[in-house]
Design a protein around this motif. Structure first.
Motif, PDB file in Angstrom:
ATOM      1  N   ALA A  82    -116.179 -24.761 -72.178  1.00 18.95           N
ATOM      2  CA  ALA A  82    -115.356 -23.592 -72.493  1.00 18.95           C
ATOM      3  C   ALA A  82    -115.832 -22.956 -73.789  1.00 18.95           C
ATOM      4  CB  ALA A  82    -113.892 -24.003 -72.610  1.00 18.95           C
ATOM      5  N   SER A  83    -115.257 -21.815 -74.114  1.00 17.86           N
ATOM      6  CA  SER A  83    -115.637 -21.138 -75.351  1.00 17.86           C
ATOM      7  C   SER A  83    -114.437 -20.417 -75.942  1.00 17.86           C
ATOM      8  CB  SER A  83    -116.765 -20.128 -75.092  1.00 17.86           C
ATOM      9  OG  SER A  83    -116.344 -19.135 -74.171  1.00 17.86           O
ATOM     10  N   GLY A  84    -114.507 -20.173 -77.245  1.00 16.09           N
ATOM     11  CA  GLY A  84    -113.480 -19.403 -77.929  1.00 16.09           C
ATOM     12  C   GLY A  84    -112.075 -19.917 -77.689  1.00 16.09           C
ATOM     13  N   GLU A  86    -110.453 -20.336 -75.111  1.00 13.27           N
ATOM     14  CA  GLU A  86    -110.210 -21.128 -73.903  1.00 13.27           C
ATOM     15  C   GLU A  86    -110.409 -22.621 -74.132  1.00 13.27           C
ATOM     16  OE1 GLU A  86    -108.976 -20.002 -70.984  1.00 13.27           O
ATOM     17  OE2 GLU A  86    -108.719 -18.182 -72.187  1.00 13.27           O
ATOM     18  N   ARG A  87    -110.904 -23.005 -75.288  1.00 12.46           N
ATOM     19  CA  ARG A  87    -111.238 -24.412 -75.509  1.00 12.46           C
ATOM     20  C   ARG A  87    -109.991 -25.299 -75.562  1.00 12.46           C
ATOM     21  NH1 ARG A  87    -113.931 -25.394 -80.316  1.00 12.46           N
ATOM     22  NH2 ARG A  87    -115.164 -27.081 -79.436  1.00 12.46           N
ATOM     23  N   GLY A 159    -119.606 -30.807 -80.457  1.00 15.47           N
ATOM     24  CA  GLY A 159    -120.075 -29.801 -81.399  1.00 15.47           C
ATOM     25  C   GLY A 159    -120.399 -30.334 -82.774  1.00 15.47           C
TER      26      GLY A 159
END
Length: 230
Positions: A82-84, A86-87, A159
């Protein structure tokens, strides 16, 4: 070659024993997990299974380790995809899906502690991976890194979030713990079937809790949105 075959047979036998062990709670609860009952299902004697597990506690240790690592892998993979904004949703959705599809494993980790059983210390780091994945989708500043409270060792989240010597700001840790408590609260009621008699569909209730957390209703005064930047 014979040694390889023996090792493969040993691992296959352990996997089969653990699979049967996870089926037993449906009939007698987690406390009903029994090495002798597993042996009977496998068509062997109790002592035969004790060749692979020292006893019931050793079997439970393996089940707990497997469950923690599987849960951590599930939420980490979901968050990484996911990103931004939506994580956080990705974490929450993966957490619920894992618990709903594997209720006995969920209760093994988060349910009523089994009398006399204490999980081995090496499961702590696996548990930290799940919390670190959650902390990784919370707002944090600059070089601040996520580490589970009182762990004494950095949690390894996605990350590169965890770095030796780093610690998340207290507000982020508190936000993470409260967010986890709220997600777990709804999910545990769903997993144990408590919503059925109430006529409540747990899916939209859980979703509402997730969206409430994303909007900043985390219980931490002045906290920012859990999803971070969109």
């Amino acid at each position: 070659m014979q040694h390889v075959r023996r090792e493969r047979f040993r691992e296959e036998t352990k996997v089969e024993a653990k699979r049967i062990a996870l089926e037993q709670p449906a009939e007698q609860g987690l406390a009903g997990i029994s090495v002798n009952a597993i042996a009977k299902r496998m068509g062997v004697t109790g002592p035969a299974v004790y060749r692979y597990f020292k006893g019931r506690e050793d079997l439970l240790d393996d089940l707990v380790r497997d469950a923690w690592h599987d849960l951590a892998n599930t939420v980490e993979e979901s968050v990484a995809a996911a990103s931004g904004g939506e994580r956080f949703r990705a974490f929450a959705d993966a957490f619920r899906a894992w618990g709903v599809t594997q209720p006995h494993r969920y209760l093994l980790l988060f349910g009523t502690p089994l009398p006399g059983y204490r999980a081995p210390p090496d499961t702590i780091m696996a548990a930290h991976r799940t919390m670190s994945a959650l902390l990784g989708v919370l707002p944090h500043e600059g070089e601040a890194t996520a580490r589970v409270v009182h762990s004494g060792r950095p949690a390894r989240g996605p990350g590169g979030l965890a770095r030796r010597g780093g610690s998340a700001p207290p507000a982020v840790l508190l936000t993470g713990l409260r967010a986890f408590s709220r997600l777990h609260g709804v999910l545990s009621l769903e997993v144990t079937g408590q919503f059925g008699p109430m006529g409540i569909d747990p899916a939209p209730l859980y979703r509402a809790e997730v969206e409430s957390l994303i909007l900043g209703d985390s219980g931490v005064r002045g906290s920012t949105r859990l999803s971070g930047p969109g």
